[in-house]
Structure formats: structure tokens, C-alpha cells
Design a protein around this motif. Sequence first.
Motif, PDB file in Angstrom:
ATOM      1  N   UNK A 138       3.528  42.573  -0.280  1.00 55.66           N
ATOM      2  CA  UNK A 138       2.372  43.323   0.215  1.00 55.66           C
ATOM      3  C   UNK A 138       2.790  44.272   1.347  1.00 55.66           C
ATOM      4  N   UNK A 139       4.074  44.535   1.455  1.00 63.65           N
ATOM      5  CA  UNK A 139       4.600  45.476   2.445  1.00 63.65           C
ATOM      6  C   UNK A 139       4.452  46.896   1.903  1.00 63.65           C
ATOM      7  N   UNK A 140       3.568  47.679   2.516  1.00 60.49           N
ATOM      8  CA  UNK A 140       3.315  49.040   2.037  1.00 60.49           C
ATOM      9  C   UNK A 140       4.549  49.927   2.109  1.00 60.49           C
ATOM     10  N   UNK A 141       5.481  49.621   3.011  1.00 58.07           N
ATOM     11  CA  UNK A 141       6.693  50.430   3.142  1.00 58.07           C
ATOM     12  C   UNK A 141       7.555  50.365   1.879  1.00 58.07           C
ATOM     13  N   UNK A 142       7.381  49.321   1.093  1.00 60.33           N
ATOM     14  CA  UNK A 142       8.159  49.175  -0.133  1.00 60.33           C
ATOM     15  C   UNK A 142       7.537  49.895  -1.328  1.00 60.33           C
ATOM     16  N   UNK A 143       6.276  50.300  -1.227  1.00 61.09           N
ATOM     17  CA  UNK A 143       5.580  50.910  -2.357  1.00 61.09           C
ATOM     18  C   UNK A 143       6.207  52.242  -2.744  1.00 61.09           C
ATOM     19  N   UNK A 144       6.269  52.490  -4.035  1.00 62.93           N
ATOM     20  CA  UNK A 144       6.713  53.775  -4.574  1.00 62.93           C
ATOM     21  C   UNK A 144       5.453  54.594  -4.844  1.00 62.93           C
ATOM     22  N   UNK A 145       4.957  55.259  -3.808  1.00 63.92           N
ATOM     23  CA  UNK A 145       3.673  55.969  -3.903  1.00 63.92           C
ATOM     24  C   UNK A 145       3.697  57.050  -4.984  1.00 63.92           C
ATOM     25  N   UNK A 146       4.766  57.851  -5.104  1.00 63.18           N
ATOM     26  CA  UNK A 146       4.769  58.832  -6.204  1.00 63.18           C
ATOM     27  C   UNK A 146       4.651  58.172  -7.583  1.00 63.18           C
ATOM     28  N   UNK A 147       5.278  57.018  -7.770  1.00 60.19           N
ATOM     29  CA  UNK A 147       5.179  56.322  -9.057  1.00 60.19           C
ATOM     30  C   UNK A 147       3.764  55.784  -9.276  1.00 60.19           C
ATOM     31  N   UNK A 148       3.152  55.252  -8.233  1.00 61.18           N
ATOM     32  CA  UNK A 148       1.765  54.775  -8.332  1.00 61.18           C
ATOM     33  C   UNK A 148       0.860  55.941  -8.703  1.00 61.18           C
ATOM     34  N   UNK A 176       8.255  44.260  -8.194  1.00 68.70           N
ATOM     35  CA  UNK A 176       9.519  44.976  -8.331  1.00 68.70           C
ATOM     36  C   UNK A 176      10.525  44.189  -9.157  1.00 68.70           C
ATOM     37  N   UNK A 177      11.267  44.913  -9.968  1.00 64.85           N
ATOM     38  CA  UNK A 177      12.413  44.369 -10.683  1.00 64.85           C
ATOM     39  C   UNK A 177      13.605  45.231 -10.304  1.00 64.85           C
ATOM     40  N   UNK A 178      14.618  44.606  -9.716  1.00 68.07           N
ATOM     41  CA  UNK A 178      15.822  45.327  -9.272  1.00 68.07           C
ATOM     42  C   UNK A 178      15.470  46.537  -8.414  1.00 68.07           C
ATOM     43  N   UNK A 179      14.469  46.384  -7.555  1.00 70.60           N
ATOM     44  CA  UNK A 179      14.078  47.444  -6.645  1.00 70.60           C
ATOM     45  C   UNK A 179      13.142  48.486  -7.221  1.00 70.60           C
ATOM     46  N   UNK A 180      12.898  48.460  -8.521  1.00 76.77           N
ATOM     47  CA  UNK A 180      11.990  49.419  -9.148  1.00 76.77           C
ATOM     48  C   UNK A 180      10.598  48.818  -9.257  1.00 76.77           C
ATOM     49  N   UNK A 181       9.587  49.585  -8.854  1.00 72.21           N
ATOM     50  CA  UNK A 181       8.222  49.098  -8.928  1.00 72.21           C
ATOM     51  C   UNK A 181       7.740  49.122 -10.371  1.00 72.21           C
ATOM     52  N   UNK A 182       7.255  47.978 -10.853  1.00 70.83           N
ATOM     53  CA  UNK A 182       6.799  47.862 -12.234  1.00 70.83           C
ATOM     54  C   UNK A 182       5.313  47.501 -12.330  1.00 70.83           C
ATOM     55  N   UNK A 183       4.700  47.149 -11.204  1.00 75.57           N
ATOM     56  CA  UNK A 183       3.284  46.767 -11.215  1.00 75.57           C
ATOM     57  C   UNK A 183       2.683  47.010  -9.836  1.00 75.57           C
ATOM     58  N   UNK A 184       1.360  47.065  -9.803  1.00 78.33           N
ATOM     59  CA  UNK A 184       0.641  47.383  -8.569  1.00 78.33           C
ATOM     60  C   UNK A 184      -0.759  46.788  -8.632  1.00 78.33           C
TER      61      UNK A 184
END
Length: 143
Positions: A8-18, A50-58
Motif C-alpha cells: 500500500x506504499x504509493x511510492x511503489x505505484x506505476x501511475x502511468x501503467x495504472x 507486483x511480480x518481479x517489480x512490475x505492477x500487475x494489479x491495483x
Amino acid sequence: MSHMTISSDKAELDVPAIHHFLSTQSTWAIGIPLATVQRAIDNSLCFGAYIDGDQVAFARVVSDYATFAYLVDVYVLEEHRGNGYSKRLMDAVMAHPDLQGLRRFMLATSTAHGLYAQYGFTPPLRPASLMERYVPDLYQAMV
């Protein structure tokens, strides 16, 4: 099955991907501007998977953290569906310490009733008591 982590750390979110998913692939926010997605994230409790650092769900929760919460923008990327990730994401949402003891926790879905029923979500017991202002094509009209 790959190892998935949830934060739930927003700093980790991939906002462009979301933004890309919501604006081009969701059934509820086609055309949503990036600035609107960023403002929504800034003002919500967010969960990234995240899987291997890539965001896969939100998933995103709007709440006063005392009496009410509204679950929105839940998705798993299509290529990662069918692996139980939505259930793991919901486990994390429902277990979050800030979302305990709420009188009402709401969501809207057109496709995932079975998933949410596992967490105690039901159709409204008194639907006549609920009202809404709903503009489904708002973001497309803004173009």
C-alpha cells in the motif's frame, strides 16, 4: 506461478501503467485523464500488486477510516488473470488495519460478483435508500 507481492506504499505505484489500464482497458473509466488518476491516487488508500517489480494489479479505497469505505478501480492485467491474484489483492484490502470496523464498505461491479461475495459483499439490503449521481461517459465527453 510467479511470486506476487502487495504493497500500500504509493511510492511503489506505476501511475502511468495504472492510467493506461484505466483509460484504455477498463469498463468504467475509458478516457480518464492522467491528472485525474493522480489526484484519485493521492486521496485514496491504494494497493499495488507486483511480480518481479512490475505492477500487475491495483485497487483503490476511498474512506474516512472510521465508518465508511468505497472500493474502486480494482483490476488485474489480462495476462495475469486466472492465477488467484484478485483474491490475494482482496485479502490485502480486507485485512488492512485502517479498514477494520467500518459500518459500510461499498463497491460497484458488473463482472466480479462472485469474487466480492467471498468477502461478504452483497446487493444492497435496502436499495431504495441508496442514491447516486452517475455520469458513465464523463471522461469521453471531456475530450
